[in-house]
Design a protein around this motif. Structure first.
Motif, PDB file in Angstrom:
ATOM      1  N   MET A  58       0.091   0.245  -3.152  1.00 51.93           N
ATOM      2  CA  MET A  58       1.475  -0.127  -3.410  1.00 51.93           C
ATOM      3  C   MET A  58       2.390   0.397  -2.310  1.00 51.93           C
ATOM      4  O   MET A  58       1.955   1.126  -1.411  1.00 51.93           O
ATOM      5  N   ALA A  59       3.686  -0.009  -2.386  1.00 57.76           N
ATOM      6  CA  ALA A  59       4.758   0.565  -1.564  1.00 57.76           C
ATOM      7  C   ALA A  59       4.491   0.475  -0.059  1.00 57.76           C
ATOM      8  O   ALA A  59       4.596   1.462   0.660  1.00 57.76           O
ATOM      9  N   ILE A  60       4.190  -0.729   0.420  1.00 63.59           N
ATOM     10  CA  ILE A  60       3.959  -0.892   1.854  1.00 63.59           C
ATOM     11  C   ILE A  60       5.279  -0.788   2.617  1.00 63.59           C
ATOM     12  O   ILE A  60       6.323  -1.218   2.145  1.00 63.59           O
ATOM     13  N   THR A  61       5.222  -0.162   3.797  1.00 57.27           N
ATOM     14  CA  THR A  61       6.355  -0.117   4.710  1.00 57.27           C
ATOM     15  C   THR A  61       5.829  -0.381   6.112  1.00 57.27           C
ATOM     16  O   THR A  61       4.728   0.069   6.465  1.00 57.27           O
ATOM     17  N   LEU A  62       6.591  -1.122   6.936  1.00 53.77           N
ATOM     18  CA  LEU A  62       6.111  -1.569   8.236  1.00 53.77           C
ATOM     19  C   LEU A  62       7.017  -1.062   9.356  1.00 53.77           C
ATOM     20  O   LEU A  62       8.221  -0.886   9.175  1.00 53.77           O
TER      21      LEU A  62
END
Length: 342
Positions: free
Chosen positions: A23-27
């Motif tokens: 969960m909670a992907i950040t790029l």
């Protein structure tokens, strides 16, 4: 589903047999949004729909393989993590692992700032009090991060300031300050429920201590059913994507229906994605959508947005996690979204 406003992609944005819950992907903007970080749940105790469940987590790197799909990499290494976490640790608290990362890049310096949750819960299951800090690390890239003290250091002496997570970075206002948003928590006198609220964090320096500010959205005060129990700020859109006026930005806000009490059990309602207009000049939320914007077709209880990437004129990709278990991509269309605004 509003097909004129968004399209839900099929499948999962990240898959790996080692983890059943991600969960909670950040790029990372510096990589063209092709690299980033994701939260992997290493163990889950309890029922996701019932208050009291406990997740233990670790952060891992991800890299894009084909558009909007990522492969899972190594655990994220942050220099000084053990020292900072050890400094925050208290004997009666249990550290659950870093959670919910957010990447922000300072355009002036090119430096990467990573914000994340540092959660502790009571070892005594009868008390179950918690202390949640908003942590910070800085570096030239994801391989050179060094942890600092939390930008929002939670306090056991203040119930309202005991939780800080899920940051949303605002532009600098005319006073030279960023009135960032974060998810806090609050109780109302005579009410057993705990509410997740949206609060201001005043930041003069993005890598140093921020100031706890006022609550700008409290679910109990607005009586909007889809966001009647819990609220958490999500990504803000650029003015190029949709312009809603001077000193204001449109974004997505995550909201959950009010808790249901069934005997001694507290059952959570549906978590959905809505829209909101934030006056970042004055630190006010002008409007929250009366209805949710996105509920995933497979969601049983949670659709929660964590990252938006503008792709071309009038389009962008929103990443959200479903039931705290997998990440989905959605294409957003600015023209369709405008029709939903006041």
């Amino acid at each position: 589903m509003r097909q004129d406003a968004y399209t839900e992609h099929s499948g999962k944005a990240v898959e790996d047999k080692r983890f059943s819950h991600m969960m909670a992907i950040t790029l990372n903007p510096n990589s063209g949004y092709k690299e980033g970080i994701i939260r992997c749940v290493t163990s889950r105790e309890g029922d996701l729909e019932i208050k009291g469940y406990v997740d233990r987590s670790e952060l891992r790197l991800v890299s894009e393989t084909v558009p909007n799909h990522f492969s899972l990499g190594n655990p994220l290494t942050i220099t000084g993590e053990n020292e900072i976490v050890g400094m925050l640790h208290e004997e009666d608290l249990d550290f659950l692992g870093l959670e919910d990362p957010d990447i922000w890049v300072d355009e002036a310096t090119g430096l990467l700032h990573l914000y994340f949750t540092i959660p502790f819960i009571s070892r005594d299951k009868q008390k179950r009090h918690s202390l949640v800090h908003l942590g910070h690390a800085i570096g030239n890239n994801l391989d050179s991060l060094k942890m600092t003290e939390p930008v929002l250091k939670a306090s056991i002496d203040s119930y309202e300031n005991a939780h800080a997570k899920e940051v949303s970075i605002a532009p600098i206002n005319t006073q030279g300050i960023r009135l960032n948003l974060f998810e806090g928590h609050n109780k109302i006198a005579g009410d057993r429920d705990t509410y997740s609220t949206v609060r201001i964090a005043r930041a003069r320096n993005m890598g140093e201590s921020w100031e706890f500010g006022e609550t700008v959205f409290h679910p109990a005060e607005h009586h909007i059913p889809w966001i009647g129990g819990h609220a958490s700020p999500g990504p803000l859109f650029s003015k190029e994507f949709i312009n809603v006026g001077e000193g204001k930005l449109l974004g997505v806000i995550n909201g959950r229906e009010a808790n249901q009490k069934i005997g001694d059990v507290v059952k959570y309602g549906m978590f959905s994605i809505g829209l909101f207009i934030y006056d970042y000049e004055n630190g006010k939320i002008d409007w929250v959508s009366p209805e949710p914007f996105i509920q995933d077709s497979e969601a049983k209880t949670i659709t929660f947005a964590s990252q938006f990437v503008e792709t071309n004129s009038g389009k962008g990709i929103l990443y959200a996690h479903v039931d705290d278990s997998f990440v989905r991509a959605y294409t957003l269309y600015a023209e369709g979204i405008r029709a939903l605004l006041p």
